[in-house]
Design an enzyme around this catalytic site. Structure first.
Site, mmCIF file in Angstrom:
data_model
loop_
_atom_site.group_PDB
_atom_site.id
_atom_site.type_symbol
_atom_site.label_atom_id
_atom_site.label_comp_id
_atom_site.label_asym_id
_atom_site.label_seq_id
_atom_site.Cartn_x
_atom_site.Cartn_y
_atom_site.Cartn_z
ATOM 1 N N CYS A 75 41.695 7.960 82.034
ATOM 2 C CA CYS A 75 41.407 7.460 80.689
ATOM 3 C C CYS A 75 40.157 8.183 80.206
ATOM 4 C CB CYS A 75 41.151 5.952 80.789
ATOM 5 S SG CYS A 75 40.497 5.254 79.271
ATOM 6 N N CYS A 187 42.281 12.386 75.558
ATOM 7 C CA CYS A 187 42.823 11.049 75.815
ATOM 8 C C CYS A 187 44.146 11.287 76.522
ATOM 9 C CB CYS A 187 43.027 10.310 74.497
ATOM 10 S SG CYS A 187 44.067 8.835 74.652
HETATM 11 N N1 DGL Z 1 44.362 6.872 77.418
HETATM 12 C C1 DGL Z 1 43.033 6.438 77.198
HETATM 13 C C2 DGL Z 1 42.089 7.559 76.990
HETATM 14 O O1 DGL Z 1 42.321 8.549 77.652
HETATM 15 C C3 DGL Z 1 42.834 5.184 76.410
HETATM 16 C C4 DGL Z 1 43.103 5.242 74.953
HETATM 17 C C5 DGL Z 1 42.977 3.891 74.301
HETATM 18 O O2 DGL Z 1 43.376 2.894 74.894
HETATM 19 O O3 DGL Z 1 42.467 3.854 73.178
HETATM 20 O O4 DGL Z 1 41.118 7.524 76.273
#
Ligand code: DGL
Length: 266
Positions: A75, A187
């Site tokens: 994440c 992300c």
């Molecule tokens: N997939 C996550 C990231 O890499 C989280 C995105 C989210 O929940 O806003 O930031």
């Protein structure tokens, strides 16, 4: 369900971390993996740092309770935060995605690097610090893309889908005006939307941050096991499966429901 001693725990707010899981499966098929998608609390990218730090600790605690020996914060929102200010005494050794993605971007030879990420990631500047540590002369340009995660979580990745088209046409042009030579998908949800993003970025290399982190983890830790999987979500298990199937084109086992807040209290 049996605990997977020595397993690698991979967590994200939802489906995005599956991009790291897929890379891990390809690069290190024998690894035992516990995946946690915090779908009851997605999106993370609109939240404030103190809350995100609590989530990071709770998610690691949950993975540790299930038998993980190490974890990937798949994440960008959590990783870029922890890269600036790591958790004190984390329940598990945790690898983020920012360092590996920064190294991959700099490794392309690019000195003008774009980062597509959540609002929280753009705010905390973790990618900037990692890139400039590796290449002090690099210029880094950010674009926050708050509409992407809800679309991916709904299983939308058709480049012709009107909302996705609109989002791509809103977020990409300001970044492309800066003439980036490589773009980090900062992300982990964004590689799930790659086809739509590539329509505007053309042949600019796109760095899949979750994939780079999984590759780095495999090189460093060399996880062993028998390829076992455990899937956990904090929200609706059926919804997770249905969206994952649409995005990845493969059937997913139904995840178990888990409460990361409870893992910390227990
Ligand atoms: N997939 C996550 C990231 O890499 C989280 C995105 C989210 O929940 O806003 O930031």
């Amino acid at each position: 369900m049996a605990e997977l001693a020595g397993a690698v725990g991979i967590f994200d707010s939802g489906l995005g971390g599956l991009t790291a899981l897929l890379a891990m499966e390809e690069l290190c098929p024998e690894a035992d993996i516990i995946y946690f998608g915090d779908t009851a609390r997605v999106p993370y990218g609109s939240r404030e740092d103190p809350e995100l730090r609590v989530f990071a600790r709770q998610n690691l605690q949950l993975l540790q309770c299930r038998g993980a020996a190490g974890a990937i914060a798949a994440c960008g929102t959590i990783s870029s935060l922890l890269s600036r200010a790591p958790l004190e005494r984390p329940p598990l050794p945790v690898t983020g995605i920012t360092r590996a993605a920064a190294a991959a971007a700099v490794g392309t030879g690019a000195r003008r690097i774009g980062v597509l990420a959540t609002a929280a990631t753009v705010r905390n500047r973790g990618f900037l610090a990692e890139i400039q540590q590796l290449e002090p002369g690099a210029r880094v340009f950010f674009s926050a893309c708050p509409g992407f995660v809800p679309l991916a979580e709904a299983g939308v990745n058709d480049p012709e889908h009107p909302e996705l088209k609109r989002a791509v046409e809103q977020y990409l042009p300001p970044l492309l005006e800066q003439r980036p030579e490589a773009i980090i998908l900062g992300c982990t949800h964004y590689p799930l939307l790659r086809e739509a993003i590539e329509r505007l970025t053309g042949d600019i290399p796109l760095i899949d941050a979750g994939r780079e982190a999984a590759a780095e983890y495999c090189r460093r830790v060399k996880p062993r096991g028998s390829g076992r999987r455990q899937y956990l979500v904090s929200g609706d298990p059926q919804g997770f499966c249905a969206a994952a199937e649409k995005l990845l084109g493969r059937r997913m086992p139904l995840p178990e429901r888990a409460d990361p807040g409870k893992a910390e209290r227990g």
